[in-house]
Design a protein around this motif. Sequence first.
Motif, PDB file in Angstrom:
ATOM      1  N   TRP A 156       0.842  -1.204   0.000  1.00 13.26           N
ATOM      2  CA  TRP A 156       0.000   0.000   0.000  1.00 13.26           C
ATOM      3  C   TRP A 156       0.876   1.253   0.000  1.00 13.26           C
ATOM      4  N   GLN A 157       1.703   1.419   1.033  1.00 12.55           N
ATOM      5  CA  GLN A 157       2.578   2.593   1.091  1.00 12.55           C
ATOM      6  C   GLN A 157       3.968   2.204   1.573  1.00 12.55           C
ATOM      7  N   VAL A 158       4.962   2.895   1.028  1.00 10.09           N
ATOM      8  CA  VAL A 158       6.353   2.744   1.487  1.00 10.09           C
ATOM      9  C   VAL A 158       6.835   4.130   1.903  1.00 10.09           C
ATOM     10  N   ALA A 159       7.330   4.249   3.124  1.00  6.98           N
ATOM     11  CA  ALA A 159       7.814   5.544   3.622  1.00  6.98           C
ATOM     12  C   ALA A 159       9.144   5.359   4.333  1.00  6.98           C
ATOM     13  N   VAL A 160      10.130   6.167   3.942  1.00  9.56           N
ATOM     14  CA  VAL A 160      11.431   6.165   4.626  1.00  9.56           C
ATOM     15  C   VAL A 160      11.758   7.619   4.974  1.00  9.56           C
ATOM     16  N   ALA A 161      12.062   7.874   6.240  1.00  6.27           N
ATOM     17  CA  ALA A 161      12.403   9.227   6.676  1.00  6.27           C
ATOM     18  C   ALA A 161      13.653   9.708   5.948  1.00  6.27           C
ATOM     19  N   GLU A 162      13.720  11.006   5.705  1.00 14.25           N
ATOM     20  CA  GLU A 162      14.820  11.546   4.895  1.00 14.25           C
ATOM     21  C   GLU A 162      16.194  11.129   5.390  1.00 14.25           C
ATOM     22  N   GLN A 163      16.368  11.102   6.723  1.00 12.15           N
ATOM     23  CA  GLN A 163      17.701  10.786   7.270  1.00 12.15           C
ATOM     24  C   GLN A 163      18.107   9.327   7.057  1.00 12.15           C
ATOM     25  N   ALA A 164      17.140   8.490   6.634  1.00  9.76           N
ATOM     26  CA  ALA A 164      17.466   7.072   6.446  1.00  9.76           C
ATOM     27  C   ALA A 164      17.390   6.663   4.975  1.00  9.76           C
ATOM     28  N   ARG A 165      17.277   7.615   4.065  1.00  9.14           N
ATOM     29  CA  ARG A 165      17.162   7.282   2.637  1.00  9.14           C
ATOM     30  C   ARG A 165      18.523   6.974   2.005  1.00  9.14           C
ATOM     31  N   GLY A 166      18.457   6.228   0.909  1.00  9.85           N
ATOM     32  CA  GLY A 166      19.673   5.936   0.152  1.00  9.85           C
ATOM     33  C   GLY A 166      20.530   4.841   0.758  1.00  9.85           C
ATOM     34  N   ASP A 226       5.218   9.937 -12.006  1.00 11.30           N
ATOM     35  CA  ASP A 226       6.270  10.908 -11.648  1.00 11.30           C
ATOM     36  C   ASP A 226       7.006  10.561 -10.348  1.00 11.30           C
ATOM     37  N   ASN A 227       7.102   9.265 -10.023  1.00  9.85           N
ATOM     38  CA  ASN A 227       7.810   8.875  -8.805  1.00  9.85           C
ATOM     39  C   ASN A 227       8.979   7.930  -9.142  1.00  9.85           C
ATOM     40  N   PRO A 228      10.114   8.496  -9.631  1.00 15.36           N
ATOM     41  CA  PRO A 228      11.215   7.642 -10.089  1.00 15.36           C
ATOM     42  C   PRO A 228      11.774   6.740  -8.983  1.00 15.36           C
ATOM     43  N   ALA A 229      11.754   7.219  -7.751  1.00 15.59           N
ATOM     44  CA  ALA A 229      12.301   6.397  -6.662  1.00 15.59           C
ATOM     45  C   ALA A 229      11.477   5.131  -6.491  1.00 15.59           C
ATOM     46  N   SER A 230      10.174   5.287  -6.601  1.00 17.58           N
ATOM     47  CA  SER A 230       9.295   4.143  -6.436  1.00 17.58           C
ATOM     48  C   SER A 230       9.461   3.145  -7.587  1.00 17.58           C
ATOM     49  N   TRP A 231       9.550   3.659  -8.825  1.00 18.34           N
ATOM     50  CA  TRP A 231       9.786   2.753  -9.967  1.00 18.34           C
ATOM     51  C   TRP A 231      11.099   2.003  -9.778  1.00 18.34           C
ATOM     52  N   ALA A 232      12.135   2.718  -9.355  1.00 14.28           N
ATOM     53  CA  ALA A 232      13.445   2.078  -9.168  1.00 14.28           C
ATOM     54  C   ALA A 232      13.382   1.015  -8.070  1.00 14.28           C
ATOM     55  N   LEU A 233      12.663   1.339  -6.999  1.00 13.92           N
ATOM     56  CA  LEU A 233      12.558   0.397  -5.863  1.00 13.92           C
ATOM     57  C   LEU A 233      11.938  -0.929  -6.307  1.00 13.92           C
TER      58      LEU A 233
END
Length: 167
Positions: free
Chosen positions: A77-87, A117-124
Amino acid sequence: MSDLEDIALRSPVLGDGMAVFRLVENCPPLDMNSSYCNLLQCSHFADTSVVAQMNGALVGFISGYVIPERPDTLFVWQVAVAEQARGLGLASRMLAHIIARPHCVDIAYLETTITQDNPASWALFKRLAKALSADFQSSEWMDKNTHFAGQHDSETLVRIGPFNSRS
Ligand SMILES: CC(C)(COP(=O)(O)OP(=O)(O)OC[C@H]1O[C@@H](n2cnc3c(N)ncnc32)[C@H](O)[C@@H]1OP(=O)(O)O)[C@@H](O)C(=O)NCCC(=O)NCCS
């Protein structure tokens, strides 16, 4: 400096609900859900959802469920990662964590929806299909005008599988 090894993954519990609500709030472009919805995700859907904690703070969350009429299909349904833990590969690790659970032993397909328009999600999710050596298919599903009355971008349905959740 954050490190993936400092981040612990577990199933959510009811007490995580408000922290999940705030994390999603801080992760645009995710839609906000009601806190009540997040509490249900953290209870009724706990076996197919995950939270990630770093130094006591909730830094990652995935909500998912098994599609009721298709017990071999996990819907993310949803994937969320806080900014400090991304990448750090956290989103990928959380997906793998859910799929590897005993509760998901019969899961052979994963579905989700992604806006164009969500490249991070497509890549994931492309990365996940590759890791599972599974097919990746996408098709039109929820349409901006037909289904969202122009209030939300179209959501493309992504289907990954078949795969062996035990491998
Ligand atoms: C999308 C999100 C969950 C990724 O979390 P993450 O833990 O940083 O992702 P990972 O480190 O596991 O990376 C997974 C893949 O996405 C790619 N990726 C991550 N952020 C990216 C970005 N901003 N743009 C393009 N690709 C990105 C990574 O490079 C990796 O692909 P690769 O292996 O081919 O290099 C996170 O950025 C987020 O919460 N975004 C806001 C909410 C959102 O859009 N959620 C929808 C996701 S389904």
